[in-house]
Design a protein around this motif. Sequence first.
Motif, PDB file in Angstrom:
ATOM      1  N   MET A   1       9.713  25.854  16.717  1.00 44.87           N
ATOM      2  CA  MET A   1       8.713  25.640  16.410  1.00 44.87           C
ATOM      3  C   MET A   1       7.741  25.301  16.662  1.00 44.87           C
ATOM      4  N   ASN A   2       6.844  24.504  16.465  1.00 45.07           N
ATOM      5  CA  ASN A   2       6.032  23.648  17.384  1.00 45.07           C
ATOM      6  C   ASN A   2       5.112  22.202  16.664  1.00 45.07           C
ATOM      7  N   ILE A   3       5.953  21.344  17.214  1.00 43.96           N
ATOM      8  CA  ILE A   3       5.836  20.366  16.194  1.00 43.96           C
ATOM      9  C   ILE A   3       4.757  19.032  16.862  1.00 43.96           C
ATOM     10  N   ALA A   4       4.447  18.768  16.192  1.00 40.28           N
ATOM     11  CA  ALA A   4       3.243  17.558  16.628  1.00 40.28           C
ATOM     12  C   ALA A   4       3.798  15.916  15.969  1.00 40.28           C
ATOM     13  N   VAL A   5       4.189  15.309  17.282  1.00 35.01           N
ATOM     14  CA  VAL A   5       4.635  14.333  16.781  1.00 35.01           C
ATOM     15  C   VAL A   5       3.222  12.953  16.739  1.00 35.01           C
ATOM     16  N   ILE A   6       2.987  12.251  15.666  1.00 32.20           N
ATOM     17  CA  ILE A   6       1.644  12.103  15.635  1.00 32.20           C
ATOM     18  C   ILE A   6       2.261  10.267  15.977  1.00 32.20           C
ATOM     19  N   PHE A   7       1.343   9.758  16.250  1.00 33.07           N
ATOM     20  CA  PHE A   7       1.634   7.900  17.249  1.00 33.07           C
ATOM     21  C   PHE A   7       0.752   7.133  16.210  1.00 33.07           C
ATOM     22  N   ALA A   8       1.077   6.594  15.241  1.00 29.62           N
ATOM     23  CA  ALA A   8       0.038   5.620  14.510  1.00 29.62           C
ATOM     24  C   ALA A   8       0.621   4.365  14.091  1.00 29.62           C
ATOM     25  N   GLY A   9       1.250   3.599  15.069  1.00 30.23           N
ATOM     26  CA  GLY A   9       2.146   2.642  14.565  1.00 30.23           C
ATOM     27  C   GLY A   9       1.267   1.160  15.131  1.00 30.23           C
ATOM     28  N   GLY A  10       0.079   1.298  16.185  1.00 31.57           N
ATOM     29  CA  GLY A  10      -0.812   0.420  16.598  1.00 31.57           C
ATOM     30  C   GLY A  10      -1.089  -0.758  15.639  1.00 31.57           C
ATOM     31  N   ALA A  11      -0.927  -2.168  15.868  1.00 35.50           N
ATOM     32  CA  ALA A  11      -1.786  -3.135  15.137  1.00 35.50           C
ATOM     33  C   ALA A  11      -3.398  -3.006  15.097  1.00 35.50           C
ATOM     34  N   GLY A  12      -3.956  -2.432  16.105  1.00 33.79           N
ATOM     35  CA  GLY A  12      -5.085  -2.951  16.426  1.00 33.79           C
ATOM     36  C   GLY A  12      -5.457  -4.052  16.136  1.00 33.79           C
ATOM     37  N   LYS A  13      -5.438  -4.950  17.118  1.00 33.58           N
ATOM     38  CA  LYS A  13      -5.422  -6.154  17.659  1.00 33.58           C
ATOM     39  C   LYS A  13      -7.292  -6.238  18.164  1.00 33.58           C
ATOM     40  N   ARG A  14      -7.599  -5.302  19.032  1.00 32.80           N
ATOM     41  CA  ARG A  14      -8.530  -5.133  19.651  1.00 32.80           C
ATOM     42  C   ARG A  14      -9.282  -5.310  18.707  1.00 32.80           C
ATOM     43  N   MET A  15      -9.371  -4.698  17.116  1.00 31.33           N
ATOM     44  CA  MET A  15     -10.488  -3.892  16.706  1.00 31.33           C
ATOM     45  C   MET A  15     -11.175  -5.125  15.833  1.00 31.33           C
ATOM     46  N   ASN A  16     -10.341  -6.010  16.092  1.00 33.18           N
ATOM     47  CA  ASN A  16     -10.698  -7.415  15.383  1.00 33.18           C
ATOM     48  C   ASN A  16     -10.901  -7.441  13.996  1.00 33.18           C
ATOM     49  N   THR A  17     -10.183  -6.356  13.342  1.00 31.27           N
ATOM     50  CA  THR A  17     -10.170  -5.754  11.537  1.00 31.27           C
ATOM     51  C   THR A  17      -8.440  -6.633  10.930  1.00 31.27           C
ATOM     52  N   ARG A  18      -8.903  -7.948  10.290  1.00 32.15           N
ATOM     53  CA  ARG A  18      -8.065  -8.186   9.610  1.00 32.15           C
ATOM     54  C   ARG A  18      -7.725  -7.591   8.598  1.00 32.15           C
ATOM     55  N   ALA A  19      -8.297  -5.987   8.040  1.00 34.07           N
ATOM     56  CA  ALA A  19      -8.167  -5.591   6.513  1.00 34.07           C
ATOM     57  C   ALA A  19      -6.848  -4.659   6.738  1.00 34.07           C
ATOM     58  N   LEU A  20      -7.371  -4.132   7.721  1.00 33.37           N
ATOM     59  CA  LEU A  20      -6.491  -2.421   7.973  1.00 33.37           C
ATOM     60  C   LEU A  20      -6.808  -2.167   9.569  1.00 33.37           C
ATOM     61  N   PRO A  21      -4.876  -1.639   9.787  1.00 37.88           N
ATOM     62  CA  PRO A  21      -5.098  -1.511  11.047  1.00 37.88           C
ATOM     63  C   PRO A  21      -5.772  -0.373  11.129  1.00 37.88           C
ATOM     64  N   LYS A  22      -5.956   0.352  12.995  1.00 40.07           N
ATOM     65  CA  LYS A  22      -7.461   0.660  13.147  1.00 40.07           C
ATOM     66  C   LYS A  22      -7.214   2.370  12.706  1.00 40.07           C
ATOM     67  N   GLN A  23      -5.799   3.183  12.519  1.00 42.25           N
ATOM     68  CA  GLN A  23      -6.216   4.017  12.085  1.00 42.25           C
ATOM     69  C   GLN A  23      -6.343   4.287  10.032  1.00 42.25           C
ATOM     70  N   PHE A  24      -6.418   3.450  10.247  1.00 42.97           N
ATOM     71  CA  PHE A  24      -6.337   3.452   8.297  1.00 42.97           C
ATOM     72  C   PHE A  24      -7.695   2.855   8.395  1.00 42.97           C
ATOM     73  N   LEU A  25      -8.575   2.595   9.105  1.00 43.82           N
ATOM     74  CA  LEU A  25     -10.220   2.284   8.824  1.00 43.82           C
ATOM     75  C   LEU A  25     -11.050   3.590   8.822  1.00 43.82           C
ATOM     76  N   GLU A  26     -11.717   3.607   7.650  1.00 44.15           N
ATOM     77  CA  GLU A  26     -11.967   4.399   6.783  1.00 44.15           C
ATOM     78  C   GLU A  26     -13.499   5.148   7.872  1.00 44.15           C
ATOM     79  N   MET A  27     -14.159   5.987   7.528  1.00 46.59           N
ATOM     80  CA  MET A  27     -15.156   6.802   8.707  1.00 46.59           C
ATOM     81  C   MET A  27     -15.811   7.871   7.511  1.00 46.59           C
ATOM     82  N   HIS A  28     -17.238   7.191   7.109  1.00 48.13           N
ATOM     83  CA  HIS A  28     -17.564   8.367   5.805  1.00 48.13           C
ATOM     84  C   HIS A  28     -16.325   8.657   4.484  1.00 48.13           C
ATOM     85  N   GLY A  29     -15.965   7.188   4.589  1.00 49.50           N
ATOM     86  CA  GLY A  29     -14.561   7.585   2.923  1.00 49.50           C
ATOM     87  C   GLY A  29     -13.905   8.497   3.613  1.00 49.50           C
ATOM     88  N   LYS A  30     -13.038   8.640   4.319  1.00 49.47           N
ATOM     89  CA  LYS A  30     -11.527   9.584   4.908  1.00 49.47           C
ATOM     90  C   LYS A  30     -11.105   8.387   6.101  1.00 49.47           C
TER      91      LYS A  30
END
Length: 240
Positions: A1-30
Motif C-alpha cells: 500500500m501507498n499511504i499519504a499522511v497529510i498533516f493539517a494540524g497548524g493553527a495558522g497564527k502567522r496568517m493573522n486570521t481569527r476565523a479559520l486555521p490556514k488549511q481551511f481558508l478558501e480559494m475560489h470557494g474551495k
Amino acid sequence: MNIAVIFAGGAGKRMNTRALPKQFLEMHGKPVLIYTLEHFQNHPQIDAIVLVCITSWIDYAEKLIRAYHMNKVVDIVPGGSTGQESIFEGLSRAREISKSEKDIVLVHDGVRPLIDEETITSCLASVALHGNAVTTTPAIETIFVQDEKDMVGQIFNRSRCAMARAPQCFYLTELYQAHLQAQAEGRDDFIDSAMMMQYYGTRLYTVTGPVENIKITTPTDFYLFRALLDAQENMQIVGL
C-alpha cells in the motif's frame, strides 16, 4: 500500500486570521486543504489517506471530506502538541491499516496545495529504488549560516543547495521505528521526517518537485497561491 499522511494540524497564527486555521481558508470557494487532498485522492497509486487535524476542527474536516467525496481518507486523527508528535499519530493510524512491511508512507503538509501527480509518482519510484524520497526545489537565493551575533557565517554555493519540501516518503515501518527511537531518547526537536531519518543513519535521496510547491504560512503565501492557481487555470484554457 501507498499511504499519504497529510498533516493539517497548524493553527495558522502567522496568517493573522481569527476565523479559520490556514488549511481551511478558501480559494475560489474551495478550502486549501481540499486542493491538497485532491492530488492524493486522484493519484492512481495512492491507496489511502490519513489526515492529522487539530482536535477542535475534526468535525469540520469530516464535513469537508464528505462534501468533496474524499473516499480515500480512511480516518482523521487528532494531532499532538508538536509537529513531530502529530506525524507520529498519523503514522500510528497508518500502521493499523498497513498490510505489508514494504508499504510506503508519504508525509505531506495540508497547506502545500500545489504538489502535482508527477512528483508523487517520482517519489514512489524513488522509495522503490532507494528506500526514500525527499522532495526538493533548487535554492535560488544565497544561503549562509547566521551566528549568534547576527553575523554572516559560512556562505554556501547555492548551485549545490536545495530546499527540502514535501512530500517526504519512506517505508512506513522504517519511519515509524525512527519515531519510536526518538521517543525512547527523549528527542522531540526534529524539524521534519528527513532530519529524523538522517540523524538515525539513513542516506536520503531527492526528487525535484515543482517550484510552485509552496507552503502556505503567511498572507503573502496565500496571495501567491492564488496567483499561481489562476496562472495554471489560464494555461489550461488556452491549451498549454
